[in-house]
Structure formats: C-alpha cells, structure tokens
Design an enzyme around this catalytic site. Structure first.
Site, mmCIF file in Angstrom:
data_model
loop_
_atom_site.group_PDB
_atom_site.id
_atom_site.type_symbol
_atom_site.label_atom_id
_atom_site.label_comp_id
_atom_site.label_asym_id
_atom_site.label_seq_id
_atom_site.Cartn_x
_atom_site.Cartn_y
_atom_site.Cartn_z
ATOM 1 N N ALA A 61 25.769 -19.153 69.518
ATOM 2 C CA ALA A 61 27.029 -19.193 68.786
ATOM 3 C C ALA A 61 28.113 -18.532 69.636
ATOM 4 O O ALA A 61 27.827 -17.882 70.634
ATOM 5 C CB ALA A 61 26.867 -18.458 67.467
ATOM 6 N N GLY A 100 21.993 -20.388 68.101
ATOM 7 C CA GLY A 100 22.516 -21.638 67.547
ATOM 8 C C GLY A 100 22.156 -22.845 68.393
ATOM 9 O O GLY A 100 21.984 -23.950 67.867
ATOM 10 N N GLU A 103 18.804 -23.752 67.323
ATOM 11 C CA GLU A 103 18.844 -24.225 65.929
ATOM 12 C C GLU A 103 19.364 -25.661 65.848
ATOM 13 O O GLU A 103 18.865 -26.458 65.062
ATOM 14 C CB GLU A 103 19.696 -23.270 65.083
ATOM 15 C CG GLU A 103 18.989 -21.927 64.896
ATOM 16 C CD GLU A 103 19.781 -20.956 64.048
ATOM 17 O OE1 GLU A 103 20.854 -20.533 64.522
ATOM 18 O OE2 GLU A 103 19.343 -20.642 62.927
ATOM 19 N N GLU A 123 19.002 -13.450 67.554
ATOM 20 C CA GLU A 123 19.910 -12.847 66.565
ATOM 21 C C GLU A 123 19.514 -11.448 66.139
ATOM 22 O O GLU A 123 20.366 -10.599 65.867
ATOM 23 C CB GLU A 123 19.998 -13.750 65.323
ATOM 24 C CG GLU A 123 20.794 -15.023 65.509
ATOM 25 C CD GLU A 123 20.044 -16.132 66.245
ATOM 26 O OE1 GLU A 123 18.884 -15.910 66.663
ATOM 27 O OE2 GLU A 123 20.625 -17.206 66.411
#
Ligand code: NAD
Length: 695
Positions: A61, A100, A103, A123
C-alpha cells in the site's frame, strides 16, 4: 499513465508503472480498475495478466495514505473487481509482492513468479493486519497454520517456498511476462470453471479443536504484549468459521481496532524514524561519499571478530590485525565457530563458510593496512592503547582512509588528536554481538568531515546495519542513557525491591530481560572495574555498592555461576539468591537504609524516566539530531520494544511530556540527586506546548 493495457494475442497485459516500488496509490487503484474494464469490454481478449514494470511487482500500500486517509477507489473495490472478472487473470510476480501487492495477487485466478521474487504480508510490523482480504484469502489458499505463520511473522517468503506452500502456482525461469502469458493460455486450455480463492472453504473439522487457543497462547509468549498478532489470530479464525464476505467484514473491524491502538502509531513512528535516521541535517548537496572497497580491523577480540564478519558477509575484503599470532588464531577461531554454527542451522553452506573466511586476511604487520579505505580499531578500552594504535595508523594509512574507533566511552576528539588527520576520524560503535546487533552508532567528532559521516551511514546500510549519528559525549547516545536506567535499578534494590521484582517490571514492560539478568550476563566485573577507574560521588557510588560486594564475594555473574542471581550448573535461568539477599541487607545496614516496600509503578518510572531524561539532555545538547534517532538506538541496540515506539515516543505519547516533567520534579525533590533535574529542553517544550518532533 501509471497503469496501461497492452495485448499479446488473446491475452491482455495490465502493467502498473509507478516507480519506485509500484506502491498501490489511489492512481494505481483507479488505473487497474480502468484497464480491467477496458480488457473486459474487449472481445478479442480472453485472459489477462497483472504485472508491474521496474524493479518489483506492487510492493504494498502507499503508506503515506495512512496519514492522509484514502482517496479514489478503495482496495476492496479493486479486489472485488479482480475477483469477479469472468476472464482468468494471472498475477506475474517479481521483486517483492508484499502487503497489498500480494493481496491483489490473491484476488487473481493464479500467481506465477520468478524464483527471485518474494511474497509476504508485513502489516504486523506496522501494528496492523492485512486489511484487503489477506487474512481471509491466504488461509483458504495455503491452510490455516501456514497462513498464520506468514501473517504473524510478517517476514518475506521466497518464491520457491511460496510455491511449495501454494501461494504461487508456478515458478517462471526466464522471461516472466512470456511465462505468465503462457500460463494464462494453459488456464484457457483447461477451461471453466476457473478456481477463485474466495470459493475455497476450510473444513473446520480439519483443524484441531484447540488450534486457535494454542496459537493465542503461543503468540502471547513469542510476541509478548503485542496487540496485532492476537487480532490476526481472530481474523484467521474468522476465515474458518465465517463465509468470505462475513470474514472480510470481520477483517475490516479487526484492522480498525489495530489502527486506533497506540502500538500501530508507535510502529508507524518507527517505520518513518528508520527512514529519517540516515539524513544528515544541512549536509551540502554535493557531498560525495568515499569509496570503501577494502577494510581493516585492529584487534580480533569479542568485537573485532564480529565486526570483521559483517564485512566478510557483505563481500568486502577485511584485513584483521592483532598483536600476536595466538591472538589472531583465537580470534579467527571464534569467527569460524560462529560461521559453522550458522552452517549447522542450515543458514550457510560449507562453501559459503569457506568463502567468508577467505574474505578475512590475518596479519601482524601495520604495513598490510596501507591500502585499506576504512580502518576500525577494536582494541582494549584504554586511551593509552588507542593512542599507540592511532599514531601507528597515521603513519601507514593512505590519504583519505577513514580511521574509526569502536570505543564505548572514550572521546573521539581525544583519539582524533593522536593523528594528523582528525577530519578522517570517526566513532563506529558496534554492539555486541557485533555480527548480530543491528545498531551502529556513528560518533561525530568535532572535526569529523561531513563526507566521513555520509560514508559511514552508507556503509551501515551496505553491511545491513542501521546507522545513527551521535555526538561525542560520554557513552554517546545509548550507553549514556543506560547509565541512569542501571543506576535506578540498583538504587531500588538498595531501598528494598528485590532484583527479581525490578527485573520482572522491566521484562513485563517489554525489555528482553531485566537489568540484573543483563548485568549477570555481561559480567559484573565490567561495571566493577569501570567504577574503580572513575571518580564517583558518594551518591553515585552508592548505586554500585551491592555490585561491588558481589564481585568481591566472587559472584561475577553467569560466567561464575552466580551474580545477582544463582544459576544451576549449566543453566542460564536466573534464580533468586539468598546469598545476594544477605549482601543487600549488609549494604543496607552499612548505608543506614531501612528497606521499604516498593511498588511496581515506582520501579517503572524511575528506570525509564531516568533513561528518557538523559535522552532529552542528549537531544537538547545536540548530541542526537532527532528524538526519533534515539528511539532507533534503543530499539536496535538495547531491545526496547518497538511496539512502544522507542523511549522518546513512549514518553511523549504514553506518559506525556508534562506528566514526565512533574514526575522528574517529584523525584528531584524527594531524593535531592542531581540526575533528577529535568532536562532544560523538557522544561522548554512543556512551557511552550511543543512536541519532540518540533525540535
Ligand atoms: N564487548 C562489548 O560488549 C563492546 C561493545 C561495544 C564496544 N566495545 C569496545 O570495543 C573495543 C574492544 O572491546 P572487546 O570487548 O572486543 O575487547 P577484547 O578484549 O575482547 O578484544 C580486544 C583485542 O584487541 C587486541 N589488542 C589489544 N591491543 C592491541 C594492539 N595494540 N594492536 C592490536 N590488537 C590489540 C587484544 O589482543 C584483543 O584480542 C573496546 O574499545 C570496547 O570498549 C566493546
């Protein structure tokens, strides 16, 4: 255009191009949605590849959005769109598909990767959990136990392991895009239905009844005091007991809990502090660092050998100088033993052990150091020996060579004076064991040249350390602050707390071990000798009395089987000691102290407030560039829990500067000890209502 769509026959390739690491910013999310819509609408395209250009697949991210708040399409919209696409999508991974990035890849039909790629969900290192479906999709794909390990560790998984675990469907040797396109063709050839991760269900019966309770207990121990790992267990459990949509909702609720927890704020502070720490304020733009191709080390003792290993590991040749052949043999023997221990654990091959040993050239002759770009001295901690060494170095070192000292306490300015080139002299203070500990204090002497500092910081990165610039004061940043912490621990014992009580408070706070267990491990004779060598005031000496008596009674710590604690033969487990209790009672009687009951809060305050007050003095004197640099020192050199953000962040956020000032004033009034005088900087910050970051 950060995202583009190109075509190879019937396969559309969506390429993200957002240097440097293809962070999934709002523009990237919007771009993927748009390219996906185009590809869906294009009847000539039957399958898709999701790839990224540059050095890595989407590496996560965009962390700057954490503070700003999200804009544009959400992660979930992108995930849903990828997952709902009727055409199969192959994620083509290279570099680091983290957070991310992974993901999004989990929302694709399949994942292929080059062997050098890494995947991971880091994370937890920011105090949160994967919030875009990672906790729901990964367990469905690889099983609950493997997913939990990947998510709670936050560590990267190399593509070959990821392929074994099932995260990656195929490894691609050679051209990644060509391989991904071919894989997409093979999916088309197999035909519908294409597997979607969301459709996999986990059979609750396949999981032992106590699996999640055991995981919670394990992480309560291994990830002591940490909030996010427990929430990750909750989330992964949801992947078993809830359907995917309910699970995703639960994941969102759990990440929201993490986001507002102080640990997330602390860990994000650490993340940004690590990026700040290598910046030297007011460094002239044109400053060039000096090339370091060859290194020499003087002294092959505890530190010299470990320091040499860092360079050998980085492929930098090292010459190691000792006073005697025996000294060299002993030092190299320890280095070899360390490497062989790594080999026994499967971390190195036998060939790698030999290659690293071959990078270290032993010598007894200073003339062999003439071509070194950097020379690090790690001899005995006395000025006299340092003087001899630096005078010798001044004669043989080439012009422009950096001359460094690993001294723990001695003045870099004094050492620099032993040479005719003080601008080239710097402190490079490694921590023990030097091949393991990540911290490197870079001590700036009065005359140290800016390019020497810049080179040292760059070198720290090269040998996988975190360099922090410290000013030249007694103990620099870390050891100077530790003095107050250790002093208070000892005074608390004199006043009535037991070593075990003090240690328990420090351990429960999150330190790797208490102050007394640590002293026993280091050896009580070290502090004893240093107390004898220094002029201590009566007040200062008092804190060392128990330690002195223990040493005089032959209790030197772990190495003699007894120190503050007793140790069973061959054991490293500290056990409360009656003999120590008697020595404490004798010292109390001698000092006229009647023992009182001391509560845990006082222990916590006195040890850590003394530490932080010294940190504030260091900052006020300009001995550290930033408060966050001090946090980095404590987290990486002393095991201060990162989830508390380091001592300065903790003091400001968990205690508050105003409360800290009041408590320091309280202890100053109560004890009359000069060290409780609040740092002038603290008084100024409180009266002006300013924060540590504003300095
Ligand atoms: N041990 C630690 O935890 C630690 C941590 C950080 C810094 N330091 C500092 O590192 C330095 C070395 O400490 P250590 O623990 O490795 O000591 P050590 O006693 O284990 O090793 C010192 C080595 O230097 C050699 N030596 C002495 N004089 C020499 C000379 N003139 N020329 C060449 N070699 C010489 C000795 O033979 C010995 O092998 C000290 O300044 C110490 O303060 C130590």
């Amino acid at each position: 255009m950060v995202v583009s769509l190109s075509r190879q026959g019937n396969v559309g390739i969506i390429t993200v191009d957002h240097p440097p690491v293809n962070a999934i910013s709002a523009a990237v999310r919007a771009g993927i949605l748009e390219a996906l819509a185009q590809a869906q609408a294009d009847g000539a395209l039957e399958a898709l590849v999701l790839a990224a250009s540059g050095r890595t697949f989407m590496a996560g991210a965009d962390i700057t959005e954490f503070a700003k708040g999200p804009a544009g399409p959400t992660f979930h919209e992108v995930c849903q769109a990828l997952e709902a696409a009727p055409k199969p999508i192959v994620a083509a991974l290279h570099g680091t598909a983290f957070g991310g990035g992974l993901e999004l890849a989990l929302c694709c039909t399949a994942r292929v990767a080059v062997p050098s790629a890494q995947v991971g969900l880091p994370e937890v290192k920011l105090g949160i959990l994967p919030g875009a479906g990672g906790t729901q999709r990964l367990p469905r794909l690889v099983g609950v136990a493997a997913a939990l390990d990947i998510i709670v560790s936050g560590d990267p998984v190399a593509a070959p392991q990821a392929a074994k675990a099932g995260v990656v469907d195929a490894l691609i040797e050679g051209d990644l895009l060509a391989g991904a396109v071919a894989y997409a063709q093979s999916l088309l050839a197999k035909g519908q239905p294409y597997r979607r991760v969301r459709d996999i269900t986990i059979d609750p019966e396949s999981i032992p009844a106590d699996f999640f309770a055991a995981a919670r207990a394990r992480f309560a121990k291994e990830r002591r005091n940490q909030f996010a790992p427990q929430k990750i267990v909750d989330a992964v459990e949801a992947a078993v007991v809830l359907d995917i949509d309910a699970g995703l909702e639960r994941e969102r609720a759990l990440i929201a809990e993490c986001f507002v927890h102080p640990q997330a704020r602390a860990l994000q502070h650490v993340f940004f502090a690590e990026r700040q720490v290598a910046k030297i304020p007011n460094l002239a733009k044109e400053t060039q660092s000096r090339p370091i191709a060859k290194v020499a080390i003087i002294g092959a003792g505890t530190m010299g050998g470990g320091i040499a290993m860092n360079f050998a590991n980085a492929g930098i040749p090292v010459t190691l100088l000792e006073v005697s052949a025996e000294g060299l043999e002993r030092g190299l023997g320890v280095v070899r033993k360390n490497y062989e221990a790594s080999a026994a654990k499967g971390k190195l091959t036998a060939a790698q052990v030999e290659a690293r040993m071959a990078h270290i050239t032993p010598t007894l002759a200073y003339s062999d150091l003439a071509d070194a770009d950097l020379i690090i001295e790690a001899v005995f901690e006395t000025l006299d020996v340092k003087r001899q060494v630096f005078q010798e170095l001044d004669k043989v070192a080439k012009a422009g060579a950096i001359l460094a000292s690993n001294t723990s306490y001695l003045s870099i300015d004094t050492i620099a004076q032993y040479t005719t080139r003080p601008a080239d002299v710097v402190g490079l203070h490694f921590f023990s064991p030097a091949n393991v500990m990540r911290l490197l204090e870079i001590v700036r002497g009065e005359k140290t040249a800016p390019d020497v500092l810049a080179t040292s910081l760059e070198l720290a990165r090269r040998i996988k350390k975190i360099g922090v610039v410290a000013g030249n004061c007694h103990g620099f940043i870390g050891n100077r602050m530790l003095e107050g912490y250790g002093r208070e621990a000892n005074l608390l014992v004199l006043e009535g707390a037991s070593p075990a009580q003090v240690d328990k408070v420090l351990f429960d706070f999150g330190m790797p071990m208490g102050a007394f267990a640590m002293s026993d491990m280091a050896g009580l004779d070290i502090g004893y000798r240093s107390r004898k060598e220094r002029q201590l005031t009566n007040l200062q000496a008092r804190a060392g009395r128990v330690g002195d008596k223990l040493v005089e009674a032959g209790r030197l710590g772990l190495k003699s089987g007894a120190g503050f604690y007793d140790y069973a033969p061959g054991s490293r487990t500290p056990m409360p000691s009656d003999a120590t209790a008697q020595i404490i009672a004798q010292v109390q009687a001698g000092e006229g102290i009647s023992a009182r009951k001391i509560d845990d809060q006082e222990i916590l305050e006195r040890c850590f407030f003394a530490l932080v007050n010294e940190g504030l003095k260091i900052l006020g004197e300009g001995m550290a560039y930033r408060a966050s640099d001090i946090d980095i020192v404590y987290i990486n050199g002393y095991g201060f829990p990162a989830y508390r953000g380091g001592p300065m962040h903790w003091a400001e956020n968990a205690i508050g500067l105003k409360t800290l000032l009041e408590r320091l004033q309280h202890y100053a009034a109560q004890t009359g000890a000069p060290w409780w005088t609040p740092a002038p900087l603290l008084e100024r910050l409180v009266s002006e209502g300013r924060s540590l970051a504003s300095i």
